[in-house]
Scaffold this active site. Structure first.
Site, PDB file in Angstrom:
ATOM      1  N   GLU A  37       0.809  -1.208   0.000  1.00 18.48           N
ATOM      2  CA  GLU A  37       0.000   0.000   0.000  1.00 18.48           C
ATOM      3  C   GLU A  37       0.850   1.269   0.000  1.00 18.48           C
ATOM      4  O   GLU A  37       0.511   2.244  -0.691  1.00 18.48           O
ATOM      5  CB  GLU A  37      -0.929   0.013   1.224  1.00 18.48           C
ATOM      6  CG  GLU A  37      -1.871  -1.168   1.327  1.00 18.48           C
ATOM      7  CD  GLU A  37      -3.030  -1.101   0.357  1.00 18.48           C
ATOM      8  OE1 GLU A  37      -3.372   0.013  -0.066  1.00 18.48           O
ATOM      9  OE2 GLU A  37      -3.583  -2.164   0.019  1.00 18.48           O
ATOM     10  N   THR A  38       1.908   1.312   0.771  1.00 12.09           N
ATOM     11  CA  THR A  38       2.704   2.543   0.933  1.00 12.09           C
ATOM     12  C   THR A  38       4.191   2.290   0.776  1.00 12.09           C
ATOM     13  O   THR A  38       5.014   3.064   1.262  1.00 12.09           O
ATOM     14  CB  THR A  38       2.435   3.171   2.316  1.00 12.09           C
ATOM     15  OG1 THR A  38       2.761   2.215   3.338  1.00 12.09           O
ATOM     16  CG2 THR A  38       0.978   3.575   2.462  1.00 12.09           C
TER      17      THR A  38
END
Length: 565
Positions: free
Chosen positions: A150-151
């Site tokens: 996700e990040t």
């Protein structure tokens, strides 16, 4: 004219297969178009619908610690909550540093501990012999595998110019604190803001704010910011709706990910309960290939895009699986024989047909639209569990009552419902007036039948059930404590000379021939398109499917009014 307050309808298990707990429904003495129910009845009704022990487990998993206690958490303090101490034991600062060489400065180990301290169920205790330390470690590693997707940095190990430390991609989590291309002050992800729907009524967007992705899980959209804010700030949705940047610049950037990890999105289970096996897959889920293992957590997060045969070689799920396998190997997380790391063999939850399934639990309340012939005006006065998102959660105390009162009060032609602490008991010994018994809310009255309410005698003009005589409608007053104009004496007859007038022939009055129309009664089993009915002295024709649930005088969708000639 006084309004009746001593009337009730007791609906038990024999009257409706969908309602087991009894409801006592009384006309509202303060509202001529409303009804009242007791809070105790509603709570019993709610408990009956959410009686499966899993609802308690879900609610306990979402318990929170006061923010003042959370913000006092620092590494290695003796005062830290028990679950925080467990995390410090199985995942100390050194391990955090090992996985966050590229992380944004907004992510810190202290904030990680505070995010966990907010939710005692994450890395909490078990009393049934399960290894809490092992489950805690596996939960953290699972979370980091998803953080890396996700990040993460997603920089190849041999790209020395951008990755001089030659970090594995699973060591590159939490690089981004805001969605790429977005910054504070930008309006964005405001689709649906300002509309007059349930999401905006409960979680209204603030002017000038953007609800783009922020934090380790990239929280997005106003309804998610509002729901998360309610959990973080004692039911106050406005905090993060007005200041969404807090999800980037405070310990909420990691707390939002822990919240998501613990929250079931029915029929999806909470990721924690997949990992610790509190959840058991239903028959439909098992048939769809959904079981234990990391692959199911992918389905929970993004199954519609990343799971299924068509997504077997897609970048996002392939990355997640690589990161999970690298992390689980490094931390020596044992993979059980019935666990799958992949989800390409699973049906995405959004495509799962659960119609008719009896072993799937839902977590949101919505109005019960079914017709109940035994209740006032045929309405249910209940909410029911549904498998889609609504404004009311079965895991939030008080939401069932809000569903009943808000849902009914916001729909045209639906009665308003008010909840009271206690109902006025019905006095079964109330004597008849002039031989006419008190009105019974559960009795069917035909034209000409009489009933009394608060000292007034009424007569039914046509078939009726559940309609309070004090509100008029199908009833007319024939005696009681109302002012009746005195009868004027007839003037004396004075002889006048006869006046010869030409005879006048008037056409006979034409009365509606209701015999050509089928009398409609509430609760009728079926009305076919084109069938003509009579109701309350008017005539209608059915359209758009069987008009079973709606009165002809209340629904323009199922009925058209026509001439009775």
């Amino acid at each position: 004219m006084k309004k009746v307050t001593q009337l009730a309808l007791l609906v038990g298990a024999t009257l409706s297969a969908t309602s087991l707990a009894a409801l006592t429904i009384q006309p509202d003495p303060e509202n001529p178009i409303g009804y009242i129910v007791s809070r105790a009845d509603l709570e019993a009704n709610e408990a009956e619908k959410a009686s499966d022990p899993m609802y308690v487990t879900w609610s306990q998993a979402l318990r929170t610690t006061n923010n003042a206690v959370v913000e006092a958490i620092e590494p290695n303090l003796a005062s830290n909550p028990a679950n925080v101490k467990r995390v410090e034991s199985v995942f100390p600062q050194s391990e955090w540093d090992f996985l966050t060489h590229m992380a944004a400065p907004e992510y810190t180990y202290t904030r990680f501990l505070r995010a966990i301290g907010k939710f005692p169920a994450f890395c909490g205790d078990y009393t049934d012999g399960r290894d809490a330390d092992e489950i805690c470690k596996k939960s953290i590693v699972t979370a980091f595998a998803h953080f890396s997707q996700e990040t993460g940095g997603h920089i190849a190990k041999d790209n020395i110019s951008d990755n001089p430390l030659a970090l594995e991609e699973w060591q590159q989590a939490l690089v981004h604190v805001r969605e790429m291309g977005w910054s504070e002050g930008q309006e964005g992800y405001t689709t649906g803001c300002g509309q007059n729907d349930w999401q905006n009524q409960r979680w209204p967007c603030a002017a000038g704010q953007g609800y783009f992705g922020r934090g380790a899980k990239q929280l997005s959209y106003h309804f998610n910011y509002g729901a998360f804010s309610e959990v973080m700030f004692d039911g106050d949705a406005s905090v993060l709706l007005n200041y969404p940047g807090l999800v980037a610049d405070s310990w909420l950037n990691l707390a939002s990910a822990i919240w998501f990890f613990l929250t079931p999105q029915a029929p999806k289970p909470a990721m924690l309960h997949v990992i610790d096996r509190t959840w058991s897959p239903s028959v439909r889920e098992t048939e769809a290939g959904i079981g234990y293992g990391f692959g199911t957590t992918i389905n929970v997060i993004n199954g519609g895009i990343e799971c299924g045969e068509q997504n077997k070689d897609k970048g996002q799920p392939v990355n997640r699986i690589r990161y999970w396998e690298g992390l689980s190997n490094h931390y020596q997380i044992p993979i059980k024989s019935d666990e799958q790391n992949t989800c390409w063999q699973q049906t995405p939850y959004g495509s799962l047909n659960l119609n008719g399934a009896t072993d799937v639990l839902y977590t949101n309340w919505d109005g019960n639209w079914k017709y109940y012939a035994d209740r006032p005006e045929g309405f249910s006065f209940e909410c029911e569990l549904v498998g889609f998102q609504t404004a009311y959660s079965a895991l939030v105390p008080g939401d069932y009552e809000k569903c009943v009162t808000n849902f009914y009060g916001s729909h045209a032609n639906w009665p308003e419902v008010r909840v009271v602490a206690e109902l006025t008991p019905v006095d079964p010994t109330d004597p008849p007036i002039g031989g006419v018994a008190a009105w019974d809310i559960n009795k069917v009255y035909l034209a000409g039948d009489k009933a009394t309410v608060s000292g007034v005698t009424y007569q039914a003009k046509w078939w009726t059930q559940g309609d309070n005589p004090a509100q008029g409608g199908p009833w007319e007053v024939i005696a009681g404590d109302i002012t009746i104009p005195p009868t004027e004496p007839e003037p004396p007859i004075t002889e006048e000379p006869p006046v010869t007038e030409p005879p006048v022939t008037e056409p006979p009055a034409t009365e509606p021939d209701l015999g050509l129309f089928t009398p409609w009664q509430p609760g009728r089993s079926q009305v076919s398109d084109g069938e003509k009915v009579s109701y309350l002295g008017k005539c209608f024709v059915a359209k758009n499917g069987p008009g079973v649930w709606e009165s002809p005088t209340q629904s323009n969708w199922f009925w058209d009014e026509i001439s009775c000639q």
